[in-house]
Design a protein around this motif. Structure first.
Motif, PDB file in Angstrom:
ATOM      1  N   GLY A 527       0.794  -1.213   0.000  1.00 24.24           N
ATOM      2  CA  GLY A 527       0.000   0.000   0.000  1.00 24.24           C
ATOM      3  C   GLY A 527       0.830   1.267   0.000  1.00 24.24           C
ATOM      4  N   ASN A 528       2.112   1.157  -0.334  1.00 24.75           N
ATOM      5  CA  ASN A 528       2.995   2.325  -0.449  1.00 24.75           C
ATOM      6  C   ASN A 528       3.994   2.046  -1.567  1.00 24.75           C
ATOM      7  N   ASP A 529       4.891   3.002  -1.817  1.00 26.30           N
ATOM      8  CA  ASP A 529       5.809   2.854  -2.944  1.00 26.30           C
ATOM      9  C   ASP A 529       7.160   2.262  -2.564  1.00 26.30           C
ATOM     10  N   ALA A 530       7.321   1.791  -1.322  1.00 29.31           N
ATOM     11  CA  ALA A 530       8.607   1.216  -0.891  1.00 29.31           C
ATOM     12  C   ALA A 530       9.022   0.005  -1.732  1.00 29.31           C
ATOM     13  N   PRO A 531       8.103  -0.945  -2.036  1.00 34.03           N
ATOM     14  CA  PRO A 531       8.518  -2.065  -2.902  1.00 34.03           C
ATOM     15  C   PRO A 531       8.977  -1.598  -4.283  1.00 34.03           C
ATOM     16  N   ALA A 532       8.296  -0.613  -4.848  1.00 34.80           N
ATOM     17  CA  ALA A 532       8.683  -0.115  -6.175  1.00 34.80           C
ATOM     18  C   ALA A 532      10.055   0.542  -6.145  1.00 34.80           C
ATOM     19  N   VAL A 533      10.354   1.256  -5.058  1.00 33.16           N
ATOM     20  CA  VAL A 533      11.662   1.890  -4.925  1.00 33.16           C
ATOM     21  C   VAL A 533      12.753   0.827  -4.822  1.00 33.16           C
ATOM     22  N   GLY A 534      12.505  -0.206  -4.001  1.00 34.77           N
ATOM     23  CA  GLY A 534      13.478  -1.290  -3.866  1.00 34.77           C
ATOM     24  C   GLY A 534      13.684  -2.030  -5.176  1.00 34.77           C
ATOM     25  N   TYR A 535      12.591  -2.274  -5.885  1.00 31.29           N
ATOM     26  CA  TYR A 535      12.647  -2.957  -7.182  1.00 31.29           C
ATOM     27  C   TYR A 535      13.474  -2.149  -8.174  1.00 31.29           C
ATOM     28  N   ALA A 536      13.189  -0.844  -8.253  1.00 31.82           N
ATOM     29  CA  ALA A 536      13.889   0.014  -9.209  1.00 31.82           C
ATOM     30  C   ALA A 536      15.371   0.158  -8.871  1.00 31.82           C
ATOM     31  N   THR A 537      15.703   0.080  -7.579  1.00 27.79           N
ATOM     32  CA  THR A 537      17.094   0.232  -7.155  1.00 27.79           C
ATOM     33  C   THR A 537      17.967  -0.925  -7.639  1.00 27.79           C
ATOM     34  N   VAL A 538      17.440  -2.147  -7.558  1.00 25.10           N
ATOM     35  CA  VAL A 538      18.260  -3.319  -7.896  1.00 25.10           C
ATOM     36  C   VAL A 538      18.041  -3.817  -9.312  1.00 25.10           C
ATOM     37  N   TYR A 539      16.985  -3.357  -9.972  1.00 19.43           N
ATOM     38  CA  TYR A 539      16.639  -3.883 -11.296  1.00 19.43           C
ATOM     39  C   TYR A 539      17.760  -3.725 -12.322  1.00 19.43           C
ATOM     40  N   PRO A 540      18.375  -2.522 -12.455  1.00 18.39           N
ATOM     41  CA  PRO A 540      19.398  -2.376 -13.510  1.00 18.39           C
ATOM     42  C   PRO A 540      20.560  -3.355 -13.368  1.00 18.39           C
ATOM     43  N   LEU A 541      21.143  -3.447 -12.164  1.00 18.77           N
ATOM     44  CA  LEU A 541      22.276  -4.347 -11.960  1.00 18.77           C
ATOM     45  C   LEU A 541      21.852  -5.797 -12.130  1.00 18.77           C
ATOM     46  N   THR A 542      20.670  -6.135 -11.599  1.00 20.28           N
ATOM     47  CA  THR A 542      20.200  -7.513 -11.707  1.00 20.28           C
ATOM     48  C   THR A 542      20.012  -7.919 -13.162  1.00 20.28           C
ATOM     49  N   MET A 543      19.397  -7.047 -13.943  1.00 19.66           N
ATOM     50  CA  MET A 543      19.178  -7.356 -15.356  1.00 19.66           C
ATOM     51  C   MET A 543      20.510  -7.597 -16.059  1.00 19.66           C
ATOM     52  N   PHE A 544      21.473  -6.739 -15.770  1.00 16.99           N
ATOM     53  CA  PHE A 544      22.798  -6.876 -16.369  1.00 16.99           C
ATOM     54  C   PHE A 544      23.431  -8.213 -15.969  1.00 16.99           C
ATOM     55  N   LEU A 545      23.366  -8.568 -14.693  1.00 15.60           N
ATOM     56  CA  LEU A 545      23.988  -9.807 -14.206  1.00 15.60           C
ATOM     57  C   LEU A 545      23.280 -11.042 -14.754  1.00 15.60           C
ATOM     58  N   ARG A 546      21.961 -10.976 -14.887  1.00 14.41           N
ATOM     59  CA  ARG A 546      21.214 -12.131 -15.414  1.00 14.41           C
ATOM     60  C   ARG A 546      21.632 -12.426 -16.861  1.00 14.41           C
ATOM     61  N   VAL A 547      21.767 -11.371 -17.656  1.00 12.88           N
ATOM     62  CA  VAL A 547      22.188 -11.550 -19.054  1.00 12.88           C
ATOM     63  C   VAL A 547      23.616 -12.077 -19.108  1.00 12.88           C
ATOM     64  N   LEU A 548      24.497 -11.488 -18.289  1.00 16.92           N
ATOM     65  CA  LEU A 548      25.906 -11.867 -18.313  1.00 16.92           C
ATOM     66  C   LEU A 548      26.124 -13.296 -17.848  1.00 16.92           C
ATOM     67  N   THR A 549      25.504 -13.685 -16.739  1.00 11.80           N
ATOM     68  CA  THR A 549      25.722 -15.031 -16.192  1.00 11.80           C
ATOM     69  C   THR A 549      25.147 -16.119 -17.086  1.00 11.80           C
ATOM     70  N   ALA A 550      24.022 -15.827 -17.754  1.00 12.71           N
ATOM     71  CA  ALA A 550      23.449 -16.820 -18.669  1.00 12.71           C
ATOM     72  C   ALA A 550      24.426 -17.128 -19.795  1.00 12.71           C
ATOM     73  N   GLN A 551      25.066 -16.077 -20.325  1.00 13.85           N
ATOM     74  CA  GLN A 551      26.049 -16.289 -21.389  1.00 13.85           C
ATOM     75  C   GLN A 551      27.291 -17.014 -20.878  1.00 13.85           C
ATOM     76  N   LEU A 552      27.770 -16.604 -19.709  1.00 16.07           N
ATOM     77  CA  LEU A 552      28.998 -17.193 -19.170  1.00 16.07           C
ATOM     78  C   LEU A 552      28.831 -18.680 -18.877  1.00 16.07           C
ATOM     79  N   LEU A 553      27.657 -19.070 -18.381  1.00 16.72           N
ATOM     80  CA  LEU A 553      27.427 -20.495 -18.114  1.00 16.72           C
ATOM     81  C   LEU A 553      27.527 -21.315 -19.398  1.00 16.72           C
ATOM     82  N   ILE A 554      26.952 -20.786 -20.473  1.00 12.66           N
ATOM     83  CA  ILE A 554      27.039 -21.481 -21.759  1.00 12.66           C
ATOM     84  C   ILE A 554      28.482 -21.566 -22.231  1.00 12.66           C
ATOM     85  N   LEU A 555      29.201 -20.465 -22.150  1.00 14.53           N
ATOM     86  CA  LEU A 555      30.562 -20.404 -22.691  1.00 14.53           C
ATOM     87  C   LEU A 555      31.567 -21.179 -21.842  1.00 14.53           C
TER      88      LEU A 555
END
Length: 558
Positions: A527-555
């Protein structure tokens, strides 16, 4: 009627586009179905594609590969443009802790994936697909598929199958993990709300208006220019002055002289507020509307920066106060008010708060643009230039010790990194990177739907056989472990050791898996914006790491 047969079952361009279109339409309609408050949304496009692929509908392999990769490029590039402006600032203050916890979720998920691979003997491509589905991360799926194709010259359908099998329970598992943390630590939402209200949630860089009374004898008789020189390393703007002798309010200029008991209206930020108050005198309770007398000729207006030649220019270089006799107190960028210091660099789309006469503000409008129509026009050059550079960067081979062949960022990693850099630093090179939210969302949705449709159609043949005869049901269990175990471990650490507010923790858990349904659930619960703030804070780095680690596991493991 041969034309109908060719249109439905052939391999021409018309057949390919028509098949993709109907798959996307049906998938989007299926995505509106909700179980409780949870929906798989756009991911149903993948399942619609699998259904069509299962019943024999095909697209020429080269055409399918082109559409899939181009859709992926559009998707990850628009993601990068969205998260880029906040990517580096997300590491400031408490954001460092949140991002490190999110990185721990990613690392644990990768570690569990590797363990299951060695214990069960399931191939790494399949496990990477399961991992991407378990954390509902489509860019990771695309990165893994592209890395595999670059390495072997052929696609592996098991990656998409693993993703499709693990995804549905992945969405549910994330929400269940959030609920489990609540019960494990016996969280009371009322107390969490009180804690949240007690915490200082303001951003140190945001503009903050304060009213001060001049009480420091050291600045009596000094001009505003002299005061600014004494506090040159502090961000503040003096907007108006209330003269104690004449009881008259006017805008300040560099020649305005300060006297004892004069009142001044200041825009500053949390970092510098105390210093400015100490230096001037004391804060007084005076509302903003009291600074504008009814008979005053001054008006307050927000003007849009829309002229491309202003992109990357410093506010002080425009000399607007000197030329037009106005004051700029703050600048709104992406919903955040910033102090309008002379060194602040302007970007297209900024909203400049201007105080002055009607005629002066009209002149400033001509300088800044203030044309919403111009903002709505798409800036295609930076988009396609960024895609060009992203593909170029993604194609550069990097030699890594222990890896038998050079590693590439690929068509997912390259455009993602370039988009982040272009959206964050492009203005320094006069690149207009501003894109309306609707335009970015349209680009992203077209990219992801085309990508998912192609993945589903390509994986449809043999999908049911994999589920029934090749252990597909066990993949669901593996995915559920990869989903829940890292979230429960890191969530418990964040709550027990870092005393993280539960609402912020909900956003962290949803963001570390880049899962919008989990965020929607968290927002509805909090009922407040705290979850959205937390989500937005970690989303950029997480997205980057998810893409990177998926490739590295394959390689690394192929």
């Amino acid at each position: 009627m041969d034309w109908i047969k060719e249109l439905l079952w052939g391999d021409g361009i018309a057949h390919s586009v028509m098949l993709m279109a109907i798959v996307i339409v049906l998938g989007m309609l299926m995505g509106k179905i909700k179980i409780g408050s949870v929906s798989l949304g756009i991911t149903f496009v993948l399942f619609a594609g699998i259904i069509f692929g299962h019943f024999g509908f095909r697209i020429n392999s080269e055409v399918l590969h082109f559409f899939k990769e181009f859709g992926l490029i559009l998707f990850v590039y628009s993601i990068g443009m969205q998260v880029g402006p906040g990517f580096f600032s997300s590491f400031r203050k408490g954001g460092i802790t949140l991002n490190m916890l999110a990185a721990a979720v990613v690392a644990l998920g990768v570690a569990i994936t590797i363990v299951i691979h060695y214990v069960t003997g399931l191939s790494i491509p399949t496990m990477v697909g399961i991992m991407s589905g378990a954390v509902t991360n489509t860019p990771g799926l695309g990165a893994a598929q592209q890395a595999y194709f670059d390495t072997h010259g052929v696609a592996d359908s098991s990656i998409a199958m693993g993703y499709a099998v693990a995804y549905p329970l992945g969405v549910v598992g994330i929400i269940l993990s959030i609920i489990a943390i609540r019960f494990i630590f016996k969280v009371k939402t009322e107390k969490e709300t009180e804690r949240l209200n007690a915490e200082d949630t303001t951003h140190s860089s945001e503009a903050r208006p304060i009213s001060l009374m001049v009480r420091n004898p050291a600045i009596f008789g000094k001009t505003i220019a002299e005061l600014s020189a004494l506090l040159e390393h502090r961000d503040f703007v003096l907007s108006r002055i209330w003269y104690n002798d004449s009881k008259h309010i006017e805008m300040v200029s560099g020649d305005t002289v300060l006297h004892e008991n004069d009142k001044i209206f200041v825009i500053t930020n949390d970092n510098d507020a105390e210093t400015v108050k100490t230096f001037v005198g004391e804060e007084i309770p005076m509302e903003r509307k009291q600074w504008i007398r009814p008979e005053s000729e001054f008006i307050n207006r927000r003007i849009l920066v829309t002229k491309s030649n202003l992109n990357g220019k410093r506010l002080g270089d425009l000399k607007l106060r000197k030329l037009y006799g106005i004051n700029i107190t703050r600048i709104n960028r992406s919903g955040v008010d910033l102090v309008a210091s002379p060194n602040l660099t302007l970007q297209i789309g900024d909203r400049v708060n201007v105080v002055g006469t009607q005629s002066a503000i009209s002149n400033v409008e001509k300088v800044l643009g203030n044309s919403m129509k111009r903002l709505n026009e798409p800036n295609l050059i930076p988009i396609f230039l960024g895609i060009f550079l992203g593909i170029l960067v993604g194609s550069i081979p990097f030699a890594v010790p222990g890896v038998p062949q050079p590693v590439k960022l690929g068509l997912a990693g390259g455009p993602l990194i370039v988009a982040i850099l272009v959206s964050r630093f492009g203005y320094k090179y006069r690149l207009v990177t501003y894109t309306t939210m609707s335009a970015n969302l349209m680009l992203r949705e077209i990219g992801i739907t085309v990508f998912l449709a192609c993945v589903g159609i390509g994986a449809g043949d043999g999908f049911v056989d994999t589920i029934i005869n090749k252990g597909g049901f066990t993949w669901i269990g593996y995915g559920f472990i990869i989903t829940t175990l890292p979230l429960l471990i890191v969530g418990s650490i964040a709550r027990h050791f870092y005393k993280l507010n539960y609402f912020t923790l909900m956003g962290l858990m949803a963001g570390s898996t880049t899962d919008p349904p989990a965020l929607a659930y968290s927002n509805a619960t909090a009922g407040n914006d705290a979850p959205a703030v937390g989500y937005a804070t970690v989303y950029p780095l997480t997205m980057f790491l998810r893409v990177l680690t998926a490739q590295l596991l394959i390689l690394l493991f192929m």
